[in-house]
Design a protein around this motif. Structure first.
Motif, short mmCIF file in Angstrom:
data_model
loop_
_atom_site.label_atom_id
_atom_site.label_comp_id
_atom_site.label_asym_id
_atom_site.label_seq_id
_atom_site.Cartn_x
_atom_site.Cartn_y
_atom_site.Cartn_z
N ARG A 1 -36.08 -61.38 20.77
CA ARG A 1 -35.24 -62.47 21.26
C ARG A 1 -35.77 -63.05 22.57
O ARG A 1 -35.78 -64.27 22.76
N ILE A 2 -36.22 -62.17 23.45
CA ILE A 2 -36.79 -62.62 24.72
C ILE A 2 -38.05 -63.45 24.45
O ILE A 2 -38.28 -64.50 25.05
N TRP A 3 -38.86 -62.98 23.51
CA TRP A 3 -40.10 -63.68 23.17
C TRP A 3 -39.78 -65.08 22.63
O TRP A 3 -40.42 -66.07 22.99
N GLN A 4 -38.78 -65.17 21.74
CA GLN A 4 -38.43 -66.46 21.14
C GLN A 4 -37.92 -67.46 22.18
O GLN A 4 -38.11 -68.67 22.03
N ARG B 1 -53.24 -59.06 27.48
CA ARG B 1 -52.04 -59.60 26.83
C ARG B 1 -51.95 -59.06 25.40
O ARG B 1 -52.97 -58.88 24.74
N LEU B 2 -50.74 -58.82 24.95
CA LEU B 2 -50.51 -58.37 23.59
C LEU B 2 -49.98 -59.54 22.75
O LEU B 2 -49.14 -60.31 23.22
N ASP B 3 -50.49 -59.65 21.52
CA ASP B 3 -49.94 -60.67 20.64
C ASP B 3 -48.75 -60.08 19.86
O ASP B 3 -48.44 -58.89 19.99
N TYR B 4 -48.11 -60.90 19.06
CA TYR B 4 -46.90 -60.45 18.36
C TYR B 4 -47.18 -59.25 17.46
O TYR B 4 -46.40 -58.29 17.41
N GLY B 5 -48.31 -59.30 16.74
CA GLY B 5 -48.65 -58.19 15.85
C GLY B 5 -48.82 -56.89 16.59
O GLY B 5 -48.37 -55.84 16.14
N GLN B 6 -49.47 -56.94 17.74
CA GLN B 6 -49.67 -55.74 18.54
C GLN B 6 -48.35 -55.17 19.07
O GLN B 6 -48.15 -53.96 19.10
N VAL B 7 -47.46 -56.08 19.48
CA VAL B 7 -46.15 -55.62 19.98
C VAL B 7 -45.37 -54.95 18.85
O VAL B 7 -44.75 -53.90 19.04
N SER B 8 -45.42 -55.54 17.66
CA SER B 8 -44.74 -54.96 16.50
C SER B 8 -45.30 -53.58 16.18
O SER B 8 -44.55 -52.62 15.93
N LEU C 1 -47.65 -53.85 29.23
CA LEU C 1 -48.19 -55.16 28.89
C LEU C 1 -47.22 -56.00 28.07
O LEU C 1 -47.54 -57.13 27.70
N LEU C 2 -46.04 -55.47 27.79
CA LEU C 2 -45.08 -56.23 27.00
C LEU C 2 -44.72 -57.53 27.71
O LEU C 2 -44.45 -57.53 28.92
N PRO C 3 -44.72 -58.65 26.98
CA PRO C 3 -44.48 -59.94 27.62
C PRO C 3 -43.02 -60.13 28.01
O PRO C 3 -42.10 -59.58 27.38
N GLY C 4 -42.80 -60.90 29.04
CA GLY C 4 -41.43 -61.25 29.44
C GLY C 4 -40.77 -60.17 30.27
O GLY C 4 -41.33 -59.11 30.55
N ALA D 1 -32.49 -41.84 18.54
CA ALA D 1 -33.64 -42.34 19.28
C ALA D 1 -34.33 -43.47 18.53
O ALA D 1 -34.74 -44.48 19.11
N ARG D 2 -34.45 -43.32 17.22
CA ARG D 2 -35.07 -44.38 16.41
C ARG D 2 -34.23 -45.65 16.47
O ARG D 2 -34.77 -46.77 16.60
N ALA D 3 -32.92 -45.51 16.37
CA ALA D 3 -32.03 -46.69 16.44
C ALA D 3 -32.16 -47.36 17.80
O ALA D 3 -32.13 -48.60 17.90
N HIS D 4 -32.31 -46.57 18.83
CA HIS D 4 -32.47 -47.10 20.19
C HIS D 4 -33.73 -47.95 20.30
O HIS D 4 -33.70 -49.06 20.87
N ILE D 5 -34.83 -47.48 19.77
CA ILE D 5 -36.09 -48.22 19.85
C ILE D 5 -36.03 -49.47 18.98
O ILE D 5 -36.54 -50.54 19.37
N ARG D 6 -35.39 -49.40 17.82
CA ARG D 6 -35.26 -50.59 16.98
C ARG D 6 -34.44 -51.66 17.69
O ARG D 6 -34.76 -52.85 17.63
N ALA D 7 -33.38 -51.25 18.37
CA ALA D 7 -32.55 -52.20 19.12
C ALA D 7 -33.35 -52.84 20.27
O ALA D 7 -33.22 -54.03 20.55
N ALA D 8 -34.18 -52.03 20.92
CA ALA D 8 -35.02 -52.54 22.00
C ALA D 8 -36.02 -53.57 21.46
O ALA D 8 -36.28 -54.59 22.11
N PHE D 9 -36.57 -53.30 20.28
CA PHE D 9 -37.52 -54.23 19.68
C PHE D 9 -36.83 -55.55 19.33
O PHE D 9 -37.38 -56.63 19.56
N LYS D 10 -35.63 -55.47 18.81
CA LYS D 10 -34.87 -56.68 18.48
C LYS D 10 -34.63 -57.51 19.74
O LYS D 10 -34.79 -58.74 19.74
N ALA D 11 -34.28 -56.84 20.83
CA ALA D 11 -34.07 -57.55 22.10
C ALA D 11 -35.38 -58.15 22.59
O ALA D 11 -35.39 -59.26 23.15
N ARG D 12 -36.48 -57.45 22.40
CA ARG D 12 -37.79 -57.96 22.81
C ARG D 12 -38.14 -59.23 22.05
O ARG D 12 -38.65 -60.21 22.61
#
Length: 217
Positions: free
Chosen positions: A212-215, A74-81, A160-163, A199-210
């Protein structure tokens, strides 16, 4: 025994099947991994299962916990970031290099992938699979084996990303597809700066969505 059966019974075959089960969410982070249960599930002996678990543990996908034994890591929040920070850099670099090196045929393939994915907007699991193929196509077009190897190693951590996949979030599938189209347009124009930025904007948007799913989980 047929060759395909022998392959499935080997450590390599067991590894591929276990990795696929983790990647597709059948074995979620934290799931117990008992040799006997997995051997029965895959209809193979325990030896290749043990070999596969050892390989997955070396790659950080399987962890041993006290009194629990092996389980999907499992990955914690810091690892996902941290993972998304690195992914933004690597995917941006891959897109920049693809804009320089991609052939006309490779660019056409990327455009066809975007067009095909427009038919999958209501099928998040299928879109998640084609999303992986899209990124792999860019990685190949980048023409850098060392970058490609690093991206493949990172891909293993992504399972291993949660959700659920971020593509299941409201409107995320359409947004992601538009972001893919922007990356491909920059590659078509041989615009390295534009491809990296997209590509960078795409990954940042994916992280933001991740996040939200986590929350919401």
């Amino acid at each position: 025994m047929k060759a395909s059966e022998a392959e499935r019974s080997s450590g390599a075959g067991a590894y591929e099947r276990l990795l696929q089960a983790i990647e597709e969410g059948e074995l979620a982070p934290g799931s117990r991994l008992r040799e006997a249960d997995l051997a029965e599930r895959f209809q193979i002996s325990r030896t290749p299962v043990r070999e596969a678990l050892g390989r997955l543990e070396a790659q950080g996908l399987v962890a041993h916990e006290p009194h629990r034994g092996a389980s999907v890591a499992r990955l914690d929040y810091g690892q996902v970031s941290e993972l998304y920070d690195l992914r933004e850099v690597l995917e941006g670099t891959a897109a920049r290099l693809a804009a320089i090196h991609a052939s006309a045929v490779e660019t056409e393939i990327l455009e066809e992938m975007v067009a095909r994915d427009r038919t999958l907007l209501r099928d998040a699991p299928a879109l998640a699979r084609t999303n992986r193929l899209f990124h792999r196509q860019i990685h190949g077009a980048a023409r850098n084996r060392f970058l490609q190897g690093t991206l493949e190693t990172m891909r293993l951590s992504l399972v291993l990303l949660p959700g659920a996949t971020t593509l299941s979030a409201p409107d995320r599938a359409a947004e992601s597809l538009a972001e893919h189209a922007a990356i491909v347009a920059a590659i078509r124009a041989h615009d390295g700066d534009g491809a990296e930025a997209a590509a960078r904007a795409h990954i940042r948007a994916a992280f933001k969505a991740r996040i939200r799913i986590w929350q919401e989980s």
